[in-house]
Design a protein around this motif. Structure first.
Motif, mmCIF file in Angstrom:
data_model
loop_
_atom_site.group_PDB
_atom_site.id
_atom_site.type_symbol
_atom_site.label_atom_id
_atom_site.label_comp_id
_atom_site.label_asym_id
_atom_site.label_seq_id
_atom_site.Cartn_x
_atom_site.Cartn_y
_atom_site.Cartn_z
ATOM 1 N N ASN A 32 0.894 -1.124 0.060
ATOM 2 C CA ASN A 32 0.081 -0.202 0.058
ATOM 3 C C ASN A 32 0.786 1.258 0.184
ATOM 4 N N VAL A 33 1.899 1.009 0.618
ATOM 5 C CA VAL A 33 3.048 2.551 0.675
ATOM 6 C C VAL A 33 3.482 2.528 -0.668
ATOM 7 N N ILE A 34 3.872 1.681 -1.530
ATOM 8 C CA ILE A 34 4.477 1.659 -2.556
ATOM 9 C C ILE A 34 3.632 1.936 -3.515
ATOM 10 N N LEU A 35 2.321 1.506 -3.685
ATOM 11 C CA LEU A 35 1.457 1.909 -4.510
ATOM 12 C C LEU A 35 0.793 3.192 -4.294
ATOM 13 N N GLY A 36 0.933 3.745 -3.111
ATOM 14 C CA GLY A 36 0.234 5.153 -2.642
ATOM 15 C C GLY A 36 1.109 6.077 -3.311
ATOM 16 N N ILE A 37 2.728 5.685 -3.213
ATOM 17 C CA ILE A 37 3.510 6.767 -3.792
ATOM 18 C C ILE A 37 3.396 6.868 -5.342
ATOM 19 N N ILE A 38 3.102 5.673 -6.181
ATOM 20 C CA ILE A 38 3.050 5.902 -7.458
ATOM 21 C C ILE A 38 1.891 6.622 -7.974
ATOM 22 N N PRO A 39 1.764 7.650 -8.603
ATOM 23 C CA PRO A 39 0.706 8.461 -9.030
ATOM 24 C C PRO A 39 0.038 7.532 -9.900
ATOM 25 N N ILE A 40 -1.419 7.713 -9.974
ATOM 26 C CA ILE A 40 -2.461 7.267 -10.966
ATOM 27 C C ILE A 40 -2.384 5.805 -11.143
ATOM 28 N N ILE A 41 -1.293 5.320 -11.804
ATOM 29 C CA ILE A 41 -1.497 3.947 -11.950
ATOM 30 C C ILE A 41 -1.349 2.946 -10.499
ATOM 31 N N GLY A 42 -0.702 3.545 -9.646
ATOM 32 C CA GLY A 42 -0.531 2.830 -8.223
ATOM 33 C C GLY A 42 -1.779 2.971 -7.640
ATOM 34 N N TRP A 43 -2.349 4.025 -7.829
ATOM 35 C CA TRP A 43 -3.601 4.457 -7.223
ATOM 36 C C TRP A 43 -4.852 3.296 -7.774
ATOM 37 N N ILE A 44 -4.693 3.019 -8.919
ATOM 38 C CA ILE A 44 -5.773 2.362 -9.725
ATOM 39 C C ILE A 44 -5.287 0.850 -9.182
ATOM 40 N N LEU A 45 -4.182 0.397 -8.943
ATOM 41 C CA LEU A 45 -3.820 -0.877 -8.650
ATOM 42 C C LEU A 45 -3.948 -1.177 -7.211
ATOM 43 N N MET A 46 -4.092 -0.248 -6.320
ATOM 44 C CA MET A 46 -4.249 -0.378 -5.105
ATOM 45 C C MET A 46 -5.438 -1.230 -4.522
ATOM 46 N N PRO A 47 -6.684 -0.890 -4.940
ATOM 47 C CA PRO A 47 -7.759 -1.881 -4.807
ATOM 48 C C PRO A 47 -7.452 -3.343 -5.097
ATOM 49 N N ILE A 48 -6.599 -3.260 -6.366
ATOM 50 C CA ILE A 48 -6.793 -4.901 -6.710
ATOM 51 C C ILE A 48 -5.819 -5.535 -5.733
ATOM 52 N N PHE A 49 -4.788 -4.613 -5.463
ATOM 53 C CA PHE A 49 -3.825 -5.245 -4.479
ATOM 54 C C PHE A 49 -4.433 -5.765 -3.038
ATOM 55 N N GLY A 50 -5.280 -4.867 -2.578
ATOM 56 C CA GLY A 50 -6.031 -4.920 -1.323
ATOM 57 C C GLY A 50 -7.013 -6.291 -1.423
ATOM 58 N N ILE A 51 -7.693 -6.412 -2.505
ATOM 59 C CA ILE A 51 -8.488 -7.737 -2.804
ATOM 60 C C ILE A 51 -7.494 -8.871 -2.733
ATOM 61 N N GLY A 52 -6.346 -8.890 -3.451
ATOM 62 C CA GLY A 52 -5.586 -9.845 -3.208
ATOM 63 C C GLY A 52 -4.857 -10.355 -1.808
ATOM 64 N N ILE A 53 -4.698 -9.220 -1.024
ATOM 65 C CA ILE A 53 -4.143 -9.379 0.410
ATOM 66 C C ILE A 53 -5.531 -9.910 1.080
ATOM 67 N N LEU A 54 -6.601 -9.570 0.810
ATOM 68 C CA LEU A 54 -7.792 -10.048 1.507
ATOM 69 C C LEU A 54 -8.176 -11.772 1.175
ATOM 70 N N ILE A 55 -7.965 -11.918 0.044
ATOM 71 C CA ILE A 55 -7.998 -13.351 -0.523
ATOM 72 C C ILE A 55 -6.954 -14.175 0.298
ATOM 73 N N LEU A 56 -5.673 -13.723 0.405
ATOM 74 C CA LEU A 56 -4.539 -14.549 0.985
ATOM 75 C C LEU A 56 -5.069 -14.754 2.375
ATOM 76 N N GLY A 57 -5.486 -13.471 3.115
ATOM 77 C CA GLY A 57 -5.914 -13.593 4.595
ATOM 78 C C GLY A 57 -6.962 -14.581 4.734
ATOM 79 N N ILE A 58 -7.969 -14.672 3.747
ATOM 80 C CA ILE A 58 -9.211 -15.566 3.913
ATOM 81 C C ILE A 58 -8.475 -16.981 3.796
ATOM 82 N N MET A 59 -7.662 -17.293 2.877
ATOM 83 C CA MET A 59 -6.961 -18.559 2.967
ATOM 84 C C MET A 59 -6.368 -18.915 4.063
ATOM 85 N N GLY A 60 -5.682 -18.133 4.692
ATOM 86 C CA GLY A 60 -4.897 -18.182 5.934
ATOM 87 C C GLY A 60 -5.779 -18.574 6.886
#
Length: 121
Positions: free
Chosen positions: A71-99
């Motif tokens: 989230n820190v890295i994607l938050g620093i990257i303008p536009i593209i990082g901000w677009i990818l942040m929700p997708i990354f968050g969903i990936g982390i959520l999926i890994l958390g549910i698997m765990g």
């Protein structure tokens, strides 16, 4: 626990590190293992002798570090990082549910991509 295997190419032994947990340890501490994905340090306080709970605490800590760093890295990257942040968050959520499912289910499967790293021993 370590296991030795023979390399078929040059017949030298290969040492393989594996996590082997007793059935008693799994049954006694699977609730703590599942809860570790909410508070990674909880099993370290409640059942510090359990290797199974420590395994899941390690997986949860890796997931937390990956989520924060991503989230820190994607938050620093303008536009593209901000677009990818929700997708990354969903990936982390999926890994958390698997765990959580693995922890409560009595399984010691490492999480995909990040699960091979060991921080807590």
């Amino acid at each position: 626990m370590t296991e030795q295997k023979i390399n078929p190419e040059n017949q030298e032994p290969i040492v393989v590190q594996e996590n082997i947990f007793t059935q008693e340890d799994i049954e006694k501490n699977k609730t703590m293992a599942g809860l570790s994905y909410f508070l990674f340090f909880l099993p370290l306080i409640v059942c510090p002798e359990s290797q199974y709970a420590k395994f899941h605490a390690n997986q949860a800590l890796l997931l937390l570090i990956t989520g924060i760093a991503g989230n820190v890295i994607l938050g620093i990257i303008p536009i593209i990082g901000w677009i990818l942040m929700p997708i990354f968050g969903i990936g982390i959520l999926i890994l958390g549910i698997m765990g959580i499912i693995n922890g409560f289910g009595g399984k010691a499967n490492p999480l995909p991509i990040i699960g091979k790293i060991t921080i807590l021993k």
